[in-house]
Write a protein that holds these residues in place. Structure first.
Motif, PDB file in Angstrom:
ATOM      1  N   ARG A  31       0.854  -1.190   0.000  1.00 54.15           N
ATOM      2  CA  ARG A  31       0.000   0.000   0.000  1.00 54.15           C
ATOM      3  C   ARG A  31       0.891   1.242   0.000  1.00 54.15           C
ATOM      4  O   ARG A  31       0.950   1.992   0.982  1.00 54.15           O
ATOM      5  CB  ARG A  31      -0.930  -0.032   1.205  1.00 54.15           C
ATOM      6  N   TRP A  33       0.564   4.029  -1.369  1.00 58.40           N
ATOM      7  CA  TRP A  33      -0.164   5.297  -1.330  1.00 58.40           C
ATOM      8  C   TRP A  33      -0.495   5.743   0.092  1.00 58.40           C
ATOM      9  O   TRP A  33      -0.856   6.898   0.316  1.00 58.40           O
ATOM     10  CB  TRP A  33      -1.474   5.160  -2.106  1.00 58.40           C
ATOM     11  N   LEU A  34      -0.384   4.833   1.066  1.00 56.96           N
ATOM     12  CA  LEU A  34      -0.809   5.159   2.425  1.00 56.96           C
ATOM     13  C   LEU A  34       0.068   6.234   3.061  1.00 56.96           C
ATOM     14  O   LEU A  34      -0.439   7.173   3.689  1.00 56.96           O
ATOM     15  CB  LEU A  34      -0.796   3.888   3.280  1.00 56.96           C
ATOM     16  N   SER A  35       1.382   6.125   2.894  1.00 59.64           N
ATOM     17  CA  SER A  35       2.292   7.087   3.517  1.00 59.64           C
ATOM     18  C   SER A  35       2.088   8.503   3.003  1.00 59.64           C
ATOM     19  O   SER A  35       1.915   9.437   3.805  1.00 59.64           O
ATOM     20  CB  SER A  35       3.751   6.648   3.309  1.00 59.64           C
ATOM     21  N   ALA A  37      -0.555   9.706   1.637  1.00 56.32           N
ATOM     22  CA  ALA A  37      -1.902  10.135   2.004  1.00 56.32           C
ATOM     23  C   ALA A  37      -1.955  10.593   3.457  1.00 56.32           C
ATOM     24  O   ALA A  37      -2.559  11.626   3.782  1.00 56.32           O
ATOM     25  CB  ALA A  37      -2.901   8.999   1.771  1.00 56.32           C
ATOM     26  N   LEU A  38      -1.315   9.837   4.355  1.00 61.35           N
ATOM     27  CA  LEU A  38      -1.280  10.218   5.767  1.00 61.35           C
ATOM     28  C   LEU A  38      -0.492  11.513   5.953  1.00 61.35           C
ATOM     29  O   LEU A  38      -0.869  12.372   6.773  1.00 61.35           O
ATOM     30  CB  LEU A  38      -0.659   9.099   6.595  1.00 61.35           C
ATOM     31  N   THR A  39       0.601  11.657   5.204  1.00 63.44           N
ATOM     32  CA  THR A  39       1.399  12.881   5.287  1.00 63.44           C
ATOM     33  C   THR A  39       0.581  14.087   4.860  1.00 63.44           C
ATOM     34  O   THR A  39       0.568  15.122   5.546  1.00 63.44           O
ATOM     35  CB  THR A  39       2.643  12.752   4.403  1.00 63.44           C
ATOM     36  N   ALA A  40      -0.111  13.965   3.734  1.00 63.73           N
ATOM     37  CA  ALA A  40      -0.937  15.071   3.250  1.00 63.73           C
ATOM     38  C   ALA A  40      -2.044  15.389   4.238  1.00 63.73           C
ATOM     39  O   ALA A  40      -2.342  16.563   4.507  1.00 63.73           O
ATOM     40  CB  ALA A  40      -1.529  14.723   1.885  1.00 63.73           C
ATOM     41  N   GLY A  41      -2.649  14.361   4.820  1.00 66.14           N
ATOM     42  CA  GLY A  41      -3.717  14.583   5.785  1.00 66.14           C
ATOM     43  C   GLY A  41      -3.225  15.285   7.039  1.00 66.14           C
ATOM     44  O   GLY A  41      -3.877  16.194   7.550  1.00 66.14           O
ATOM     45  N   GLY A 123       3.060  14.261  -1.025  1.00 68.77           N
ATOM     46  CA  GLY A 123       1.694  14.194  -0.542  1.00 68.77           C
ATOM     47  C   GLY A 123       0.697  14.982  -1.359  1.00 68.77           C
ATOM     48  O   GLY A 123      -0.435  14.541  -1.576  1.00 68.77           O
ATOM     49  N   ALA A 126       2.333  14.717  -5.828  1.00 69.80           N
ATOM     50  CA  ALA A 126       2.689  13.408  -6.398  1.00 69.80           C
ATOM     51  C   ALA A 126       3.962  13.510  -7.225  1.00 69.80           C
ATOM     52  O   ALA A 126       4.035  13.043  -8.359  1.00 69.80           O
ATOM     53  CB  ALA A 126       1.545  12.862  -7.252  1.00 69.80           C
ATOM     54  N   PRO A 129       4.940  10.190  -6.350  1.00 66.88           N
ATOM     55  CA  PRO A 129       4.015   9.719  -5.321  1.00 66.88           C
ATOM     56  C   PRO A 129       4.710   8.868  -4.264  1.00 66.88           C
ATOM     57  O   PRO A 129       4.397   8.951  -3.092  1.00 66.88           O
ATOM     58  CB  PRO A 129       2.991   8.898  -6.115  1.00 66.88           C
TER      59      PRO A 129
END
Length: 273
Positions: A31, A33-35, A37-41, A123, A126, A129
């Motif tokens: 996964r 994309w998880l890292s 995504a969490l960073t951006a969040g 994040g 991309a 990414p």
């Protein structure tokens, strides 16, 4: 065989004519994309919170605590801060929040930080990414054009960050007072401020620019034993730069939120002595 008359390639980067042709967008099975995504969040959450607090222009001082977002208070419309860094050397600026004058410096330091560049490039843009995942952009220009060329100001923001850390240290010392500004006080807010300033200093000194300034240009460490020792210490901090970046970001937000709770009357500062 190349004849020199071939048309120019229609793609560049990882899809260039000289690169291996791989049909799949990537070959990763985790996964990935998880890292990002969490960073951006996480970064987006802090941006939203700090924006709200910066424009609030209220509940940023509860004796003896002053929010790190509002220190030093430079505007004439600052709340009274007896004994604190309430310098009032800039005009009211049409009633704008004093935080808008202060956050420029720590924000500039963090925006141009090498770790944060990697974090928000991945994040939000991309670019790329993740490792071994092709970015969607057709070309790469690096940080050679406006506005990204301004990232080179990081070394100068480092000096401003040192000044900010020094002022926050002064604020932390002042938390050992009570509401009547008598020394000998210690509350939960004092602990919050102590943890925050330790993390702020650790993050600031772990900066790549600090490491370069301390010993990055030395050719003979043996001739500069003191600077070599400092360089080694900063290098150890630099190895934890990412962790310190997040820890200090969270701690400064929590310190501001704690002051907000006390100043707004939602929470009473517990006293240890």
């Amino acid at each position: 065989m190349a004849t020199g008359t071939e048309p120019p390639p229609t793609h560049s980067g990882v899809h260039g004519a000289t690169r291996a042709t791989i049909g799949a967008r990537h070959l990763r099975t985790d996964r990935w994309w998880l890292s990002p995504a969490l960073t951006a969040g996480g970064l987006l959450a802090f941006v939203l919170y700090s924006t709200w607090r910066a424009f609030a222009n209220a509940d940023y001082y509860a004796a003896p605590y002053v929010s790190p977002f509002y220190s030093p208070c430079l505007s004439e419309n600052c709340a009274p801060m007896r004994g604190g860094p309430n310098w009032e050397i800039i005009g009211g600026w049409w009633g704008l929040s004093p935080a808008l004058l202060i956050l420029i410096f720590p924000l500039g330091f963090r925006l141009t930080c090498y770790y944060y560049r990697k974090a928000y490039y991945r994040g939000f843009w991309a670019s790329p990414p993740a490792c071994a995942v092709a970015e969607p952009h057709k070309k790469y220009t690096g940080e050679t054009r406006f506005p990204l060329i301004l990232q080179n100001l990081h070394r100068y923001f480092f000096y401003a960050a040192l000044l900010v850390a020094g002022i926050l240290t002064y604020d932390t010392v002042l938390t050992f007072r009570d509401e009547q500004y008598a020394w000998g006080h210690m509350g939960l807010g004092t602990v919050v401020f102590l943890v925050n300033i330790v993390l702020i200093w650790a993050y600031t000194l772990s900066c790549h620019s600090c490491r370069h300034i301390v010993g990055g240009r030395l050719k003979h460490f043996s001739r500069h034993p003191v600077r070599y020792r400092l360089w080694g210490w900063v290098s150890k901090l630099n190895a934890r730069h990412m962790q310190l970046a997040w820890a200090s970001l969270i701690s400064v937000g929590l310190a501001d939120f704690y002051v907000y709770l006390v100043a707004s009357g939602a929470f009473d500062d517990p006293r240890f002595f």
